[in-house]
Design a protein around this motif. Structure first.
Motif, PDB file in Angstrom:
ATOM      1  N   GLY A 189     -23.234 -66.196 -15.114  1.00 11.17           N
ATOM      2  CA  GLY A 189     -22.956 -66.152 -13.684  1.00 11.17           C
ATOM      3  C   GLY A 189     -21.847 -67.078 -13.243  1.00 11.17           C
ATOM      4  N   ASP A 190     -20.920 -67.417 -14.167  1.00 11.41           N
ATOM      5  CA  ASP A 190     -19.847 -68.346 -13.782  1.00 11.41           C
ATOM      6  C   ASP A 190     -18.502 -68.018 -14.413  1.00 11.41           C
ATOM      7  N   GLY A 191     -18.355 -66.826 -15.010  1.00 13.86           N
ATOM      8  CA  GLY A 191     -17.108 -66.499 -15.685  1.00 13.86           C
ATOM      9  C   GLY A 191     -16.510 -65.193 -15.210  1.00 13.86           C
ATOM     10  N   VAL A 192     -15.213 -65.182 -14.956  1.00 19.33           N
ATOM     11  CA  VAL A 192     -14.499 -63.979 -14.523  1.00 19.33           C
ATOM     12  C   VAL A 192     -13.418 -63.639 -15.543  1.00 19.33           C
ATOM     13  N   ALA A 193     -13.084 -62.351 -15.622  1.00 13.96           N
ATOM     14  CA  ALA A 193     -12.109 -61.891 -16.609  1.00 13.96           C
ATOM     15  C   ALA A 193     -11.542 -60.551 -16.168  1.00 13.96           C
ATOM     16  N   ASP A 194     -10.421 -60.181 -16.791  1.00 13.03           N
ATOM     17  CA  ASP A 194      -9.862 -58.852 -16.552  1.00 13.03           C
ATOM     18  C   ASP A 194     -10.215 -57.902 -17.698  1.00 13.03           C
ATOM     19  N   GLU A 227     -11.903 -76.602 -11.982  1.00 12.04           N
ATOM     20  CA  GLU A 227     -11.807 -75.170 -12.288  1.00 12.04           C
ATOM     21  C   GLU A 227     -12.154 -74.313 -11.071  1.00 12.04           C
ATOM     22  N   TYR A 228     -13.084 -74.782 -10.266  1.00  8.37           N
ATOM     23  CA  TYR A 228     -13.387 -74.124  -8.996  1.00  8.37           C
ATOM     24  C   TYR A 228     -12.149 -74.090  -8.112  1.00  8.37           C
ATOM     25  N   GLN A 229     -11.422 -75.196  -8.024  1.00 12.38           N
ATOM     26  CA  GLN A 229     -10.210 -75.245  -7.221  1.00 12.38           C
ATOM     27  C   GLN A 229      -9.144 -74.303  -7.772  1.00 12.38           C
ATOM     28  N   TYR A 230      -9.024 -74.237  -9.092  1.00 13.75           N
ATOM     29  CA  TYR A 230      -8.025 -73.377  -9.721  1.00 13.75           C
ATOM     30  C   TYR A 230      -8.287 -71.903  -9.403  1.00 13.75           C
ATOM     31  N   LEU A 231      -9.544 -71.461  -9.539  1.00 14.76           N
ATOM     32  CA  LEU A 231      -9.865 -70.066  -9.247  1.00 14.76           C
ATOM     33  C   LEU A 231      -9.609 -69.739  -7.784  1.00 14.76           C
ATOM     34  N   ASN A 232      -9.887 -70.671  -6.898  1.00 14.60           N
ATOM     35  CA  ASN A 232      -9.610 -70.437  -5.482  1.00 14.60           C
ATOM     36  C   ASN A 232      -8.120 -70.353  -5.202  1.00 14.60           C
ATOM     37  N   GLN A 247      -3.222 -63.838  -6.913  1.00  6.01           N
ATOM     38  CA  GLN A 247      -2.911 -63.835  -8.342  1.00  6.01           C
ATOM     39  C   GLN A 247      -4.172 -63.794  -9.190  1.00  6.01           C
ATOM     40  N   ALA A 248      -5.259 -63.243  -8.662  1.00  7.93           N
ATOM     41  CA  ALA A 248      -6.537 -63.232  -9.382  1.00  7.93           C
ATOM     42  C   ALA A 248      -6.573 -62.069 -10.362  1.00  7.93           C
ATOM     43  N   PRO A 249      -6.420 -62.317 -11.682  1.00  9.40           N
ATOM     44  CA  PRO A 249      -6.371 -61.211 -12.649  1.00  9.40           C
ATOM     45  C   PRO A 249      -7.665 -60.430 -12.734  1.00  9.40           C
ATOM     46  N   TRP A 250      -8.789 -61.065 -12.372  1.00 13.11           N
ATOM     47  CA  TRP A 250     -10.083 -60.386 -12.495  1.00 13.11           C
ATOM     48  C   TRP A 250     -10.313 -59.368 -11.378  1.00 13.11           C
ATOM     49  N   LYS A 251      -9.473 -59.349 -10.365  1.00 10.18           N
ATOM     50  CA  LYS A 251      -9.661 -58.407  -9.265  1.00 10.18           C
ATOM     51  C   LYS A 251      -9.180 -57.033  -9.706  1.00 10.18           C
TER      52      LYS A 251
END
Length: 257
Positions: free
Chosen positions: A129-134, A239-244, A251-255
């Motif tokens: 519940g804490d990882g995102v990816a493309d 890392e929370y700041q980086y994803l935001n 620029q969110a590749p996981w979207k």
């Protein structure tokens, strides 16, 4: 095919946020990272979820119980004839979400075993519940079906947290690389499992990433799907700041939805 998301950890390395809420509810762009993960899966047609709850799990239940109210303007009529009128079209998500209590101190293998009663198919998906990816989840499932083993794990090449130095014997720096990508492969989660794996899980102290996966590997029943794209696990406040920042700058590749 159901997707099981492990949501019960305490997130001790992110106490700035997880002191007050479970890590899956920490927000990226105003939405919990859990929502982002579910949107990733739903984009590939996997929209039936089992959430394995633990630490502050009631907050995750409250999030879904109040989902429409928290994401829309509405007028509420109080009194005996209470009614709610939402002023925008309701959210387009068609998620089916089963919220399963799996214990505050239960380890990952124990959580999967506890929630297994909600798995009906021969195959199911598991992630954190804490990882995102493309990652191409459709291709991941097809890969699993093709090799015919009991388990598939997604592998990625991790980026070092530190700048790496190539040194001469006298200490002279030949080359400096700022946070280079490793040549080795590491686990990113995003598992596809045959339900027979459930029988290999122990009690609440069972850590899925230890004995169960080690035994599957020794038996030749674990195969890695190699993902060369984006993967990022939110483990610290930085890392929370980086994803935001990625989300806020489009620029969110996981979207992928």
């Amino acid at each position: 095919m159901r997707t099981m998301i492990l949501c019960g950890g305490q997130g001790t390395r992110m106490r700035e946020e997880t002191e007050y809420r479970p890590k899956p509810l920490v927000e990226i762009g105003g939405r919990p990272i859990l929502w982002h993960i579910m949107k990733m899966y739903a984009a590939h047609g996997f929209d039936d979820f089992v959430l394995c709850l633990g630490y502050k799990g009631r907050m995750i239940k409250e999030y879904f119980l109040q989902y429409h109210a928290m994401n829309h303007d509405f007028t509420i009529q109080l009194g005996n004839q209470q009614a709610i009128d939402f002023h925008q079209p309701l959210a387009t998500e068609s998620f089916s979400v089963t919220l399963a209590e799996t214990g505050d101190l239960t380890m990952t293998g124990g959580r999967i075993r506890r929630a297994a009663r909600y798995i009906d198919d021969d195959l199911f998906l598991v992630t954190y519940g804490d990882g995102v990816a493309d990652i191409d989840l459709t291709a991941l499932v097809a890969f699993h079906k093709q090799h015919g083993k009991l388990a598939t794990i997604t592998a990625m090449r991790p980026v070092s947290r530190f700048g790496m130095l190539d040194l001469e014997p006298n200490g002279l720096v030949k080359q400096f690389s700022e946070k280079p990508q490793s040549d080795a492969w590491a686990s990113a989660g995003f598992f596809v499992l045959d339900r027979r794996v459930i029988d290999r899980l122990g009690d609440d102290s069972c850590v899925f990433e230890q004995e169960p996966l080690q035994r599957l590997s020794q038996e030749g029943e674990l195969v890695a799907y190699q993902h060369d794209g984006f993967f990022f696990a939110m483990d610290t406040y930085r890392e929370y700041q980086y994803l935001n920042r990625l989300w806020d700058t489009n620029q969110a590749p996981w979207k992928v939805w």
